[in-house]
Motif scaffolding. Sequence first.
Motif, PDB file in Angstrom:
ATOM      1  N   PHE A 166       0.844  -1.210   0.000  1.00 30.84           N
ATOM      2  CA  PHE A 166       0.000   0.000   0.000  1.00 30.84           C
ATOM      3  C   PHE A 166       0.877   1.257   0.000  1.00 30.84           C
ATOM      4  CE2 PHE A 166      -3.484  -2.713   1.763  1.00 30.84           C
ATOM      5  CZ  PHE A 166      -4.333  -2.514   0.718  1.00 30.84           C
ATOM      6  N   GLN A 167       1.892   1.237   0.869  1.00 34.32           N
ATOM      7  CA  GLN A 167       2.715   2.438   1.015  1.00 34.32           C
ATOM      8  C   GLN A 167       3.430   2.746  -0.293  1.00 34.32           C
ATOM      9  OE1 GLN A 167       6.239   3.027   1.612  1.00 34.32           O
ATOM     10  NE2 GLN A 167       6.053   5.024   2.626  1.00 34.32           N
ATOM     11  N   ARG A 168       3.999   1.751  -0.908  1.00 33.13           N
ATOM     12  CA  ARG A 168       4.723   1.968  -2.170  1.00 33.13           C
ATOM     13  C   ARG A 168       3.765   2.413  -3.270  1.00 33.13           C
ATOM     14  NH1 ARG A 168       9.478   3.568  -1.896  1.00 33.13           N
ATOM     15  NH2 ARG A 168       8.591   4.186   0.100  1.00 33.13           N
ATOM     16  N   PHE A 218       1.074   4.161  -2.957  1.00 36.10           N
ATOM     17  CA  PHE A 218       0.790   5.592  -2.764  1.00 36.10           C
ATOM     18  C   PHE A 218       1.992   6.428  -3.193  1.00 36.10           C
ATOM     19  CE2 PHE A 218      -2.179   4.427   0.953  1.00 36.10           C
ATOM     20  CZ  PHE A 218      -3.142   4.046   0.043  1.00 36.10           C
ATOM     21  N   VAL A 219       3.205   5.994  -2.797  1.00 41.04           N
ATOM     22  CA  VAL A 219       4.410   6.771  -3.126  1.00 41.04           C
ATOM     23  C   VAL A 219       4.565   6.884  -4.631  1.00 41.04           C
ATOM     24  CG1 VAL A 219       6.919   6.646  -3.095  1.00 41.04           C
ATOM     25  CG2 VAL A 219       5.656   6.328  -0.993  1.00 41.04           C
ATOM     26  N   ARG A 277       1.988   9.195  -6.197  1.00 37.84           N
ATOM     27  CA  ARG A 277       2.299  10.588  -5.911  1.00 37.84           C
ATOM     28  C   ARG A 277       3.501  11.066  -6.739  1.00 37.84           C
ATOM     29  NH1 ARG A 277       1.683  12.397   0.286  1.00 37.84           N
ATOM     30  NH2 ARG A 277      -0.364  11.444   0.071  1.00 37.84           N
ATOM     31  N   ALA A 298       2.457  11.698 -10.326  1.00 38.08           N
ATOM     32  CA  ALA A 298       1.703  12.950 -10.473  1.00 38.08           C
ATOM     33  C   ALA A 298       2.642  14.154 -10.345  1.00 38.08           C
ATOM     34  CB  ALA A 298       0.609  13.009  -9.416  1.00 38.08           C
ATOM     35  N   ALA A 299       3.568  14.077  -9.360  1.00 38.70           N
ATOM     36  CA  ALA A 299       4.484  15.198  -9.143  1.00 38.70           C
ATOM     37  C   ALA A 299       5.373  15.400 -10.362  1.00 38.70           C
ATOM     38  CB  ALA A 299       5.343  14.915  -7.907  1.00 38.70           C
ATOM     39  N   THR A 327       3.427  17.130 -13.144  1.00 42.15           N
ATOM     40  CA  THR A 327       3.233  18.549 -12.864  1.00 42.15           C
ATOM     41  C   THR A 327       4.516  19.340 -13.119  1.00 42.15           C
ATOM     42  OG1 THR A 327       1.856  17.752 -11.066  1.00 42.15           O
ATOM     43  CG2 THR A 327       2.253  20.105 -11.154  1.00 42.15           C
ATOM     44  N   ARG A 340       5.393  22.256 -15.900  1.00 44.93           N
ATOM     45  CA  ARG A 340       5.880  23.572 -15.470  1.00 44.93           C
ATOM     46  C   ARG A 340       7.221  23.882 -16.123  1.00 44.93           C
ATOM     47  NH1 ARG A 340       5.549  27.988 -13.684  1.00 44.93           N
ATOM     48  NH2 ARG A 340       6.640  28.952 -11.933  1.00 44.93           N
ATOM     49  N   GLU A 398      11.453  29.468  -6.838  1.00 48.47           N
ATOM     50  CA  GLU A 398      10.075  29.250  -6.360  1.00 48.47           C
ATOM     51  C   GLU A 398      10.037  28.528  -5.022  1.00 48.47           C
ATOM     52  OE1 GLU A 398       7.550  27.223  -9.047  1.00 48.47           O
ATOM     53  OE2 GLU A 398       7.162  29.035 -10.210  1.00 48.47           O
ATOM     54  N   PRO A 414      11.800  27.391  -1.549  1.00 47.27           N
ATOM     55  CA  PRO A 414      12.931  27.748  -0.697  1.00 47.27           C
ATOM     56  C   PRO A 414      13.954  26.611  -0.641  1.00 47.27           C
ATOM     57  CG  PRO A 414      10.960  27.402   0.618  1.00 47.27           C
ATOM     58  CD  PRO A 414      10.538  27.399  -0.808  1.00 47.27           C
ATOM     59  N   GLN A 452      13.762  23.491   1.695  1.00 48.73           N
ATOM     60  CA  GLN A 452      12.714  22.475   1.565  1.00 48.73           C
ATOM     61  C   GLN A 452      13.196  21.279   0.741  1.00 48.73           C
ATOM     62  OE1 GLN A 452       8.993  23.969   0.032  1.00 48.73           O
ATOM     63  NE2 GLN A 452       8.323  21.867  -0.391  1.00 48.73           N
ATOM     64  N   GLU A 453      12.821  20.088   1.233  1.00 52.00           N
ATOM     65  CA  GLU A 453      13.222  18.861   0.528  1.00 52.00           C
ATOM     66  C   GLU A 453      12.352  18.691  -0.714  1.00 52.00           C
ATOM     67  OE1 GLU A 453      15.831  15.428   0.968  1.00 52.00           O
ATOM     68  OE2 GLU A 453      15.650  17.289   2.068  1.00 52.00           O
ATOM     69  N   GLN A 473      11.500  16.335  -4.450  1.00 51.11           N
ATOM     70  CA  GLN A 473      11.545  14.943  -4.865  1.00 51.11           C
ATOM     71  C   GLN A 473      11.513  14.847  -6.378  1.00 51.11           C
ATOM     72  OE1 GLN A 473       8.247  13.217  -2.966  1.00 51.11           O
ATOM     73  NE2 GLN A 473       9.181  13.215  -0.930  1.00 51.11           N
TER      74      GLN A 473
END
Lengths: 404, 229
Positions: free
Chosen positions: B37-39, B41-42, B45, B48-49, B52, B56, B69, B71, B74-75, B77
């Motif tokens: 499940f965790q993988r 979702f990762v 995500r 999708a990232a 996006t 851009r 844009e 800072p 911030q980490e 991915q």
Amino acid sequence: MARRQRGPSRSYDKPVGYGVPTLLAIGLHVLVVVLSLVTLPQRQPADPESTSIVQATLVSTETTTDQAQRAEEARARAAARQAEEEARQEEEARQAEAEEQARAEAERQAAEERAREAEQQQAAREEEARRLQEARQEAEAEAQRRAEEAERQARLREEQEAERQRQQEAAAEAERQRQQEAQQRAEEEARRQREAEEQRQREAEEQRRREEEAQRQREAEEQRRREEEAQRQREAEEQRRREEEAQRQREAEEQRRREEEARRQREAEEQRRREEEARRAAEAASQGLDRAIEGESDAVANARQAQEAANSFINLVRRAVEQAWVIPPGAGGGLAATVQVQLGPSGELFGATITQSSGDSSFDRSALQAVEAAAPFGELRQLPPAAQRDFRQFNLRFTPGDVR
Amino acid sequence: MNDSMSIPHLIMSASTVVQLVMLILVLGSILSWVVIFQRTFVMRRARAAHQTFEERFWSGVDLNELYRETPSEQETQGAEHVFRAGFREFNRLMAKTKSADAILDGVQRSMRVAWSREEERLTLHLVFLATVASASPYIGLFGTVWGIMGSFQALSMAQQATLATVAPWIAEALIATAMGLFAAIPAVIFYNRLSSESDRLLGKYEDFAEEFHSILHRNLQGRSEAGTA
């Protein structure tokens, strides 16, 4: 625009935690467990045939054959083993056994003759009994006939007497008409005469009765005597029969013992033959040591196989019969029936008879049905031919174990 | 009969070793599903990232603006992480050296480091799935063999071997194999699916790194030509 697009990218930056996946995984397993619990009990009552089959097997698990029979078999097996060892060790013992066999043969013949004689005697005795019975019947019939005759004569005499009396009365009346004055005298005379007559009649009757009574007594006595005699005869006969049966049993036992001995001898002989063969084979193949070893081990394996086959046949039969035996529900633990089984050369059932009934007919029937259901014992053909003859006829003893 | 042959009853009456094996298999199954499940979702995500970010990136925005844009503390991915690592190195080296080759080398190195970090992040715990997939049938088989050994030992005490005396033992032993398969089958399926997904994402990151590298190279070429001219 930049601000609007930074919103969703922020949410992607956040790392995926483990809380939600853990909950999902545990939920999935709980669901699987619940489904297995819900669906299995629904499926189980749908197939009752399989459970009933298992239960039938359970019933047959609880049947046990007689301990005594097992012990007897064990004893027979031990004796066979001992005989084998003896045969291997001593040559003289074998000769003695041969002599013994000859003696046993002679004994068997003598026993057969004796049995034949006993049979003839029994036939003669039966004939005599029949003749006696016939004579008794004849005597009874004659007595009856005689009694009937006596009765008929008595009746006839009475009728004659009545006739005479009537005639006398008629004569007296005629005289009364003719002689008025001599009436009184005549009447007195007639009365006197009548009285005398009556007296005479009574006396005759009494005589007759006494005679009849005497006859009856005589007949009763005779009857009693005859009955006593018959009783004595019957008792004697029964005694004789019991003795004969005991004799027969003793003979059968002896016969069985002799057969066992013969079987042992035969097995020993076979063993010797096999050993000789193995030795001969070893000698013939003395050039190649490997071949000799191989042949010897083959012979030993064959011998062991034959022995095991003979030993296991009766076990196989017993197990098959046990499997097929459905004990009637009312059968208690104390019942026991012995069934004699006769087999054909290829193991088919020739006949099954109750030799010793348990007293419960349904129990006996169930035992017979078990033998018939288990019937074709094809394993008989796998036995060595010498052993086949021994197992063509054997007894099975049925006793239910701890039946619940 | 029904009661004694139900699965919970069989599990409860199993021997200790078999129960231990069953416990291990249940734990393995639960953990493997957590990973699945965790993988999932990762991966979703990250996909999708990436989409996006690529939109851009190719929308014609100035790279400096894009870099500013978010800072720096911030980490980030995925492809964004690769882009930021490369661009940061580019800016730093631009101030120190004029050599285009040295700048491009440094940018490529830093991007490769970022890419390998991303690879580690995406394939995290997938090895555990592979382990469960390959080992749990054997563990279950061990439990079954152990249970059947026990059943035969018990059978040697019994006088008559019928189906009814053997059946509960064997059913109980077979539950261990069933559990092993239950844990292994989803683990195999999802291991294959998730590893191919992560491979595809990593391939996309690599493509993006190459493209970004070529853009920087083009910029440097133009500048060095302008400097010499």
